[in-house]
Design a protein around this motif. Sequence first.
Motif, PDB file in Angstrom:
ATOM      1  N   SER A  37      16.441  82.402  80.942  1.00 37.89           N
ATOM      2  CA  SER A  37      16.543  82.549  82.281  1.00 37.89           C
ATOM      3  C   SER A  37      17.377  83.751  82.751  1.00 37.89           C
ATOM      4  N   TYR A  38      18.254  84.293  81.984  1.00 39.16           N
ATOM      5  CA  TYR A  38      18.402  85.992  82.370  1.00 39.16           C
ATOM      6  C   TYR A  38      17.487  86.716  82.180  1.00 39.16           C
ATOM      7  N   ALA A  39      16.470  86.559  81.314  1.00 40.98           N
ATOM      8  CA  ALA A  39      15.321  87.481  81.284  1.00 40.98           C
ATOM      9  C   ALA A  39      14.547  87.485  82.188  1.00 40.98           C
ATOM     10  N   LYS A  40      14.415  86.293  82.956  1.00 40.74           N
ATOM     11  CA  LYS A  40      13.561  86.101  84.235  1.00 40.74           C
ATOM     12  C   LYS A  40      13.946  86.873  85.217  1.00 40.74           C
ATOM     13  N   GLN A  41      15.343  86.983  85.411  1.00 44.28           N
ATOM     14  CA  GLN A  41      15.925  87.438  86.537  1.00 44.28           C
ATOM     15  C   GLN A  41      16.281  88.921  86.581  1.00 44.28           C
ATOM     16  N   CYS A  42      16.032  89.647  85.265  1.00 43.72           N
ATOM     17  CA  CYS A  42      16.518  90.979  85.054  1.00 43.72           C
ATOM     18  C   CYS A  42      15.543  91.740  85.363  1.00 43.72           C
ATOM     19  N   GLN A  43      16.170  92.855  86.122  1.00 43.43           N
ATOM     20  CA  GLN A  43      15.109  93.804  86.793  1.00 43.43           C
ATOM     21  C   GLN A  43      14.454  94.983  85.801  1.00 43.43           C
ATOM     22  N   SER A  44      15.196  95.032  84.753  1.00 42.55           N
ATOM     23  CA  SER A  44      14.762  95.994  83.616  1.00 42.55           C
ATOM     24  C   SER A  44      13.908  95.547  82.705  1.00 42.55           C
ATOM     25  N   THR A  45      12.504  95.974  82.851  1.00 46.43           N
ATOM     26  CA  THR A  45      11.624  95.526  81.974  1.00 46.43           C
ATOM     27  C   THR A  45      11.846  95.480  80.616  1.00 46.43           C
ATOM     28  N   SER A  46      12.321  96.489  79.959  1.00 48.35           N
ATOM     29  CA  SER A  46      12.625  96.606  78.577  1.00 48.35           C
ATOM     30  C   SER A  46      13.516  95.638  78.150  1.00 48.35           C
ATOM     31  N   GLN A  84      21.807  99.894  84.643  1.00 46.76           N
ATOM     32  CA  GLN A  84      21.562  99.907  86.270  1.00 46.76           C
ATOM     33  C   GLN A  84      22.118  98.562  86.691  1.00 46.76           C
ATOM     34  N   LYS A  85      22.464  98.660  87.925  1.00 44.87           N
ATOM     35  CA  LYS A  85      23.189  97.593  88.708  1.00 44.87           C
ATOM     36  C   LYS A  85      21.945  96.788  89.313  1.00 44.87           C
ATOM     37  N   LEU A  86      22.627  95.280  89.269  1.00 42.02           N
ATOM     38  CA  LEU A  86      21.476  94.327  89.934  1.00 42.02           C
ATOM     39  C   LEU A  86      21.901  94.155  91.220  1.00 42.02           C
ATOM     40  N   PRO A  87      20.815  93.819  91.817  1.00 41.89           N
ATOM     41  CA  PRO A  87      20.936  93.645  93.380  1.00 41.89           C
ATOM     42  C   PRO A  87      22.101  92.630  93.722  1.00 41.89           C
ATOM     43  N   PRO A  88      22.556  92.541  94.848  1.00 40.86           N
ATOM     44  CA  PRO A  88      23.489  91.431  95.249  1.00 40.86           C
ATOM     45  C   PRO A  88      23.044  90.032  95.373  1.00 40.86           C
ATOM     46  N   GLU A  89      21.723  89.914  95.465  1.00 40.41           N
ATOM     47  CA  GLU A  89      21.300  88.452  95.336  1.00 40.41           C
ATOM     48  C   GLU A  89      21.149  87.853  94.153  1.00 40.41           C
ATOM     49  N   TYR A  90      21.053  88.781  93.131  1.00 40.18           N
ATOM     50  CA  TYR A  90      21.293  88.262  91.886  1.00 40.18           C
ATOM     51  C   TYR A  90      22.048  86.981  91.560  1.00 40.18           C
ATOM     52  N   LYS A  91      21.638  85.983  91.045  1.00 47.72           N
ATOM     53  CA  LYS A  91      22.288  84.893  90.720  1.00 47.72           C
ATOM     54  C   LYS A  91      22.220  84.361  89.126  1.00 47.72           C
ATOM     55  N   HIS A  92      23.176  84.255  88.327  1.00 42.02           N
ATOM     56  CA  HIS A  92      23.184  83.878  86.867  1.00 42.02           C
ATOM     57  C   HIS A  92      22.619  82.866  86.835  1.00 42.02           C
ATOM     58  N   PRO A  93      22.056  82.234  85.756  1.00 40.55           N
ATOM     59  CA  PRO A  93      21.304  80.694  85.559  1.00 40.55           C
ATOM     60  C   PRO A  93      22.694  79.842  85.957  1.00 40.55           C
ATOM     61  N   GLY A  94      22.026  79.048  86.745  1.00 38.89           N
ATOM     62  CA  GLY A  94      22.872  77.657  86.966  1.00 38.89           C
ATOM     63  C   GLY A  94      24.170  77.926  87.943  1.00 38.89           C
TER      64      GLY A  94
END
Length: 734
Positions: free
Chosen positions: A627-636, A528-538
């Motif tokens: 940090s990646y897990a907190k911003q990921c939209q996929s629950t699993s 699944q694609k992430l939204p455009p406003e997603y930013k990687h940690p840091g």
Amino acid sequence: MATATRVELRRLAQEAAALAGVVRGSLGPRGGQVLLTRPTGELLLSRDGRRVLEALNVGSPTARMMIACISTHCNLTGDGAKTFIILLSALLQGLENLMERDGAPFCKNVRGREKHKEKCYGLKQVSRFLTVIQTCILDYIMTQDLEKHFLSIFSAYDTDINRCTMESVLEAYFCGKVASNWQKLLSQLSCDFYYKAIAGENASEVLHLVDECFVELHRTVTGLPVSSSRILEGLVLQRDFAVYCPSVGDKRVLIVTEPIHTALSDLGVEVVITAECQYQVSELWITKRTEAVIRHMQHNNIKVLLSSVKQEEVVHYCAKNCGISIVECLSLEEISLICRITGISPFRPSQDSIHTGIAEAAVAKFCQPLRLGAKGYVHIGLSGTDAFQPHSIILCGAVHGVTEQHACAFHGAFKMLRQMFVAVECCEPLSESQDLLNTQQGSAAQQQFVEEPTNCENIPAHGKQLILCEVETEKRSLVSTAVGAKELAGSHTHLNNSSCITMPCADLEPNTVCSLLNESEKYIVDLQKLPPEYKHPGKTGVDENEPSDDNQCIHITVEEGTCSRHALVQLPDSKDSFTGPSHGPSIKDGRNNKSCAQSNAIYSIKAGALVPVGGIFEILLHYYLSSYAKQCQSTSTSVLCSLIADVLLSVPKTLCRTQKRNAFAQLYLEVTGALRSKQQLLLTNQKSLESVSCKYQLVASVLQCAAKLLNIDLIVGIKRLPQKNVESDSEGDL
């Protein structure tokens, strides 16, 4: 009659915990040694996790599969057995708690089935998620987030490697392998061997040679103190002289692999003898021919004859008269190594002409007898190549167990160095990634759980997964066969030891794919694609105009040259460390720096990348993975990433148990505090270093092993082998 046992996650977790408990106390520089006793009375005292685990008499097929995965990983990197089983144990226990507490994210599409089938399906889902996390998310975090914290053994200006840095890497390695009183000595010996044997810039090729021919490059001596261990110039051959003729100056060396004095039956032609006088004449002719061959060697100034077969007494007599020394019954591996070093081919007395000069001969500076303990050897100083100068390692010890342990540790050190000098590049062709996305988006049906067997190994990776601890099973079952009282099972395991790694890698740019979400009817994992406003940690910002690539593939290239400086330096950061894969770093290939900035995005773990020991790598990876897990939209995906991040902390926790109180808490706060404030890590008390490439391979291998274990449904045990019906025509059987 065959019996089938269902594989439960709890059973896997208990087996891994039992194996981890055996070696947990020996982890780290302050760890102790493990003492094992066998029914035969043999004792094993070692700190080497692989040797300890392989010495266990394990009956469970799945436990043996774990040990086989560890052995495969150690064959590649030379280290990491104890950390491997500790991480695997923590991961399986975490998955067990997760499935018992809340397994709904992995079983939400299962309808009206029994509970055990729901768990089975959930484990298959977890296995697929682990594989994709390893191939997609881990690669991106390693090459984009952790890269700025790596140190390097190389520099862009000089061609030498700082000896202090090399010793710090080797000393950190031996801290987990041998007793504390011999760590410094062995690290210095291995460092001496590296600088004496590797004369050219192509270190990777020479380390490959040392790894393959380590048995021929070292000798163990019992009855002498460990302090007598040393590095000798030249090769120490396993045999003593059959004929020794001292001489001065350089010596020409000839290799033969067949008898010089040939019997009548070995001439290759038909010989008809009708009288005893004819037989005597034939023997006389063969003897004269042997004398002619030896004189031909003498005329060509041959002083040493190396033979892989035993020569006749007449050959010894003629060689003694001609001043030629003979070493016979050498192993084919020793002959092959000498041919590789000198570049010559064996001389064939039965085919080569004795009327022309001998061109295929090597030159030795010396060739003399050597006494080590109670055994005699031949010490020969052959001229090497531009890249490799032959040297031998002499490892001494009071008993055989000590020398064997030190030899295994020494060999593993050069496996680790070989892996450290490997640059891992990640790129993926555009067509493959687009194909994958189109295939996944084309399947819109909801997955349903089916009762008939399904091949769960077909993960949508186009057949290019990271094969580090691959253990092949027949479809989804691990068949075990009990043969007699000693063999419990013949679980067919096949270990792929290839050091070439190829695996798919999904792009993790803000506008591209992130992780697994759903699965189709054919068990094809969707991204699944992430939204455009997603930013990687840091990450501070995203340039939407930057070119991005949807396709990357990973492969390993061995660096042919070495560039270094007499100081430990930090890898330079690019201007946009987190702006995405389109700003991939350039990879050094050979003696030239080849830029990989093409239209395709490139990720890489640079050759010679280092990180301080003591759990620093695990804490760094934990931070960025959390940090990646907190911003990921996929629950699993988010749940599993958080679980893996917590599992990584089990390594520094175990290492800090033997230190002062609250040592782990202080270390964790120091590292994470520096990351949050975007400051450089200043770990003044951490002087030892370890290879980043080996740590990356370790985490990837653990995830692969866990994914394989979760795909096992049943263990089928056969109490006895099936008997074949033998037809008989005898009257007694009628």
